[in-house]
Design an enzyme around this catalytic site. Structure first.
Site, PDB file in Angstrom:
ATOM      1  N   THR A 144       0.840  -1.192   0.000  1.00  0.00           N
ATOM      2  CA  THR A 144       0.000   0.000   0.000  1.00  0.00           C
ATOM      3  C   THR A 144       0.876   1.244   0.000  1.00  0.00           C
ATOM      4  OG1 THR A 144      -1.775   1.206   1.155  1.00  0.00           O
ATOM      5  CG2 THR A 144      -0.139   0.101   2.514  1.00  0.00           C
ATOM      6  N   ASN A 171      -0.714   4.007   1.105  1.00  0.00           N
ATOM      7  CA  ASN A 171      -1.471   4.777   2.086  1.00  0.00           C
ATOM      8  C   ASN A 171      -0.699   4.798   3.405  1.00  0.00           C
ATOM      9  OD1 ASN A 171      -3.323   5.493   4.194  1.00  0.00           O
ATOM     10  ND2 ASN A 171      -5.035   5.032   2.839  1.00  0.00           N
ATOM     11  N   ASP A 185      -7.745  -4.980   1.863  1.00  0.00           N
ATOM     12  CA  ASP A 185      -8.781  -4.194   1.209  1.00  0.00           C
ATOM     13  C   ASP A 185      -9.878  -4.032   2.242  1.00  0.00           C
ATOM     14  OD1 ASP A 185      -9.487  -2.852  -1.282  1.00  0.00           O
ATOM     15  OD2 ASP A 185     -11.250  -4.128  -1.249  1.00  0.00           O
ATOM     16  N   SER A 186     -10.286  -2.826   2.433  1.00  0.00           N
ATOM     17  CA  SER A 186     -11.264  -2.563   3.481  1.00  0.00           C
ATOM     18  C   SER A 186     -12.201  -1.462   3.047  1.00  0.00           C
ATOM     19  CB  SER A 186     -10.547  -2.163   4.781  1.00  0.00           C
ATOM     20  OG  SER A 186      -9.685  -1.062   4.554  1.00  0.00           O
ATOM     21  N   PHE A 233      -8.680   8.580   9.466  1.00  0.00           N
ATOM     22  CA  PHE A 233      -8.781   8.941   8.056  1.00  0.00           C
ATOM     23  C   PHE A 233     -10.035   8.305   7.478  1.00  0.00           C
ATOM     24  CE2 PHE A 233      -6.412   5.045   8.493  1.00  0.00           C
ATOM     25  CZ  PHE A 233      -6.786   4.250   7.424  1.00  0.00           C
ATOM     26  N   GLY A 234     -10.297   8.560   6.212  1.00  0.00           N
ATOM     27  CA  GLY A 234     -11.467   7.970   5.575  1.00  0.00           C
ATOM     28  C   GLY A 234     -12.765   8.439   6.210  1.00  0.00           C
ATOM     29  N   LYS A 279      -8.175   2.607  18.836  1.00  0.00           N
ATOM     30  CA  LYS A 279      -8.669   2.203  17.523  1.00  0.00           C
ATOM     31  C   LYS A 279      -8.114   0.848  17.112  1.00  0.00           C
ATOM     32  CE  LYS A 279      -9.012   3.615  12.687  1.00  0.00           C
ATOM     33  NZ  LYS A 279      -8.568   4.561  11.632  1.00  0.00           N
TER      34      LYS A 279
END
EC number: 3.6.1.66
Length: 223
Positions: free
Chosen positions: A9, A11, A71-72, A152-153, A175
């Site tokens: 990734t 990210n 993948d989420s 994020f997201g 988290k």
């Protein structure tokens, strides 16, 4: 011993979460950024499982070392599971976290059911094709406005009742303990010795066959 595994990734938020949770993992986890740019995997799978595998095997084959990919996404019940696999690009070309959150709020306007869940599927693949699969899920609901500055997201909109906070209001430690990705990674940590043994066996094969992905569902270590 497996020298390293690459995290497939770019990210950096995901990189931080992976490295924090797997910091005691007996394999060095390297970021994809350390290897320079490679062609992006085509994420055209019908679900998270397929896309995670596509990214992991794509990276493993190009770099010639094991790769781990996830993948989420967010699945909102009132929207029939949307945005789902399109979570990162929900608001269209050039989507940002802010535009995706705004799009979600628009789609949920006037709807009473705001229940949702985050799902994460993680795939560990070798260059020859075999893969192990892990999955985590976290249930919550979507608020009518953003709260919190972390994460994020869709984190600012995802309310987790147990802590009475959105994901964007949680510390990283909190988290990682309850999130979809944290749960999937916790399973990987628990099975670390088996994973290392499996990787060593696969990499010792000169020409490992490329089996159908379904053959490895359930993480059958005997295969």
């Amino acid at each position: 011993m497996i020298p390293m595994i690459v995290l497939a990734t770019t990210n950096q938020n995901k990189v931080k979460e992976f490295q924090e949770i797997l910091k005691d993992f007996a394999i060095e986890i390297r970021s994809l950024a350390e290897f320079g740019p490679i062609p992006e995997a085509i994420e055209d799978g019908k679900d998270f499982d397929e896309n995670a595998y596509k990214k992991a095997i794509h990276t493993a084959k190009i770099l010639g070392i094991p790769a781990i990919a996830d993948d989420s996404g967010l699945e909102v019940h009132a929207l029939n599971g949307a945005p789902g696999v399109y979570s990162a690009r929900y608001s269209g070309e050039g989507a940002t976290d802010a535009s995706n959150c705004d799009k979600l709020l628009e789609e949920l306007a006037g709807k009473e059911d705001r229940s949702a869940n985050f799902t994460c599927v993680i795939s560990i693949a070798t260059p020859g094709g075999p893969a192990l699969t892990y999955e985590g899920r976290c249930d919550g609901k979507i608020l009518t406005e953003k709260r919190g500055k972390s994460g994020f997201g869709y984190d600012p909109l995802f309310y987790f009742a147990e802590y009475d906070k959105t994901f964007a209001e949680l510390s990283m430690e909190e988290k990682n303990r309850v999130s979809h990705r944290g749960k999937a990674l916790a399973e990987i940590k628990a099975e670390a010795p088996q994973i290392i043994k499996w990787l060593e066996q696969r990499l010792s094969e000169e020409k490992p066959a490329k089996p159908d992905h379904s053959e490895f569902e359930g993480n059958d270590w005997s295969k």
